[in-house]
Scaffold this active site. Structure first.
Site, mmCIF file in Angstrom:
data_model
loop_
_atom_site.group_PDB
_atom_site.id
_atom_site.type_symbol
_atom_site.label_atom_id
_atom_site.label_comp_id
_atom_site.label_asym_id
_atom_site.label_seq_id
_atom_site.Cartn_x
_atom_site.Cartn_y
_atom_site.Cartn_z
ATOM 1 N N GLY A 14 -38.202 -3.007 25.248
ATOM 2 C CA GLY A 14 -37.977 -1.935 26.634
ATOM 3 C C GLY A 14 -38.996 -2.059 27.956
ATOM 4 N N LYS A 15 -38.892 -2.924 27.918
ATOM 5 C CA LYS A 15 -40.019 -3.684 29.705
ATOM 6 C C LYS A 15 -38.919 -3.024 30.449
ATOM 7 C CE LYS A 15 -40.809 -7.991 28.703
ATOM 8 N NZ LYS A 15 -39.589 -8.045 28.374
ATOM 9 N N THR A 16 -37.582 -3.097 30.321
ATOM 10 C CA THR A 16 -36.653 -2.513 31.720
ATOM 11 C C THR A 16 -37.056 -1.301 31.614
ATOM 12 O OG1 THR A 16 -35.528 -4.306 31.767
ATOM 13 C CG2 THR A 16 -35.007 -2.735 33.012
ATOM 14 N N LEU A 17 -36.846 -0.177 31.049
ATOM 15 C CA LEU A 17 -36.734 1.012 30.443
ATOM 16 C C LEU A 17 -38.474 1.111 31.463
ATOM 17 C CD1 LEU A 17 -36.165 4.016 30.048
ATOM 18 C CD2 LEU A 17 -36.047 3.797 27.408
ATOM 19 N N LYS A 32 -38.022 -7.716 39.598
ATOM 20 C CA LYS A 32 -38.151 -8.741 38.093
ATOM 21 C C LYS A 32 -37.731 -10.169 38.738
ATOM 22 C CE LYS A 32 -36.706 -9.479 33.825
ATOM 23 N NZ LYS A 32 -35.823 -9.326 32.416
ATOM 24 N N GLU A 98 -41.963 -6.631 36.590
ATOM 25 C CA GLU A 98 -41.045 -7.530 34.885
ATOM 26 C C GLU A 98 -41.420 -8.502 34.926
ATOM 27 O OE1 GLU A 98 -37.616 -6.098 31.939
ATOM 28 O OE2 GLU A 98 -37.601 -5.062 33.783
ATOM 29 N N GLY A 99 -42.614 -9.291 33.849
ATOM 30 C CA GLY A 99 -41.943 -10.385 33.443
ATOM 31 C C GLY A 99 -40.361 -10.825 32.626
ATOM 32 N N ALA A 100 -40.612 -11.544 31.994
ATOM 33 C CA ALA A 100 -39.544 -12.007 31.475
ATOM 34 C C ALA A 100 -40.006 -12.416 29.702
ATOM 35 C CB ALA A 100 -38.952 -13.189 31.578
ATOM 36 N N GLY A 101 -39.813 -11.532 28.918
ATOM 37 C CA GLY A 101 -40.393 -11.855 27.198
ATOM 38 C C GLY A 101 -41.461 -11.371 27.238
#
Length: 210
Positions: A14-17, A32, A98-101
């Site tokens: 849920g990082k994007t939310l 991102k 926002e990072g990746a993973g």
């Protein structure tokens, strides 16, 4: 004000939310820098549909393969550079990155997401999704933050499984910023509602007075 880096305890938590909610709550912008996989759309596009595309910066690396960024980049004959990402960092503030993973996702053969956070001198917000096993994953993530001396503002919890957020907060020593309930369709209204609820706590934690 330093950039705000959204990372978490894994992929699909849920990082994007959370990024959309935090960006909306602060009236900021979203970026991102590394997108791996976009056949089903991009995270930047998803966020833009909910807070407005004008507040979203395009990706620096847009990689087709939905895999670890270092593998996706290798498939296209390129290498992700944290220096290049730092040089391209938008100057607008508040800026949500926002990072990746998670923290130990490789960006290249030598560097991980945690190295990018340090290169950007960013303040971290950790995302934990409530599922069986997330206590362990959350506490491991908190330990990596301590090992690397990261500046962490707090936890945001996503979804519902069992109520152990406060235990993770207590064991990790990292503050609770908010919880986002499960929503089948987290659209514009849902993001705005959660942003309104979380805004005061976020501003206090980040030292934003305006």
């Amino acid at each position: 004000m330093q950039p705000i880096f959204i990372t978490g305890i894994g992929t699909g938590i849920g990082k994007t939310l959370v990024s959309a909610v935090v960006t909306e709550a602060l009236g900021g912008h979203y970026w991102k820098p590394v997108q791996a996989g976009f056949d089903e759309g991009t995270d930047a596009g998803w966020v833009g549909e909910r807070i407005g595309a004008k507040r979203v910066f395009p990706e620096l690396y847009r990689l087709r393969l939905p895999a670890s960024p270092h593998i996706a980049a290798r498939e296209e004959g390129i290498e992700i550079s944290t220096d290049r990402i730092a040089a391209a960092l938008p100057e607008v503030r508040p800026l949500v990155v926002e990072g990746a993973g998670g923290l130990l996702v490789p960006l290249n053969d030598r560097q991980f997401v945690v190295d990018l956070i340090k290169r950007l001198d960013a303040t971290v917000i950790l995302v934990s999704r409530n599922y069986l096993g997330s206590i362990n994953h959350s506490l491991l993530t908190a330990e990596v933050c301590r090992m690397h001396g990261l500046r962490v503002a707090g936890w945001i919890f996503n979804d519902q499984y069992l109520h152990y957020e406060q235990e993770i907060v207590r064991w990790s020593g990292i503050p609770h910023l908010g919880s986002i309930p499960f929503g089948k369709i987290p659209g514009v209204e849902f993001v705005a509602e959660q942003a309104g609820k979380m805004g005061p706590a976020l501003r206090r934690a980040l030292g934003i007075t305006q």
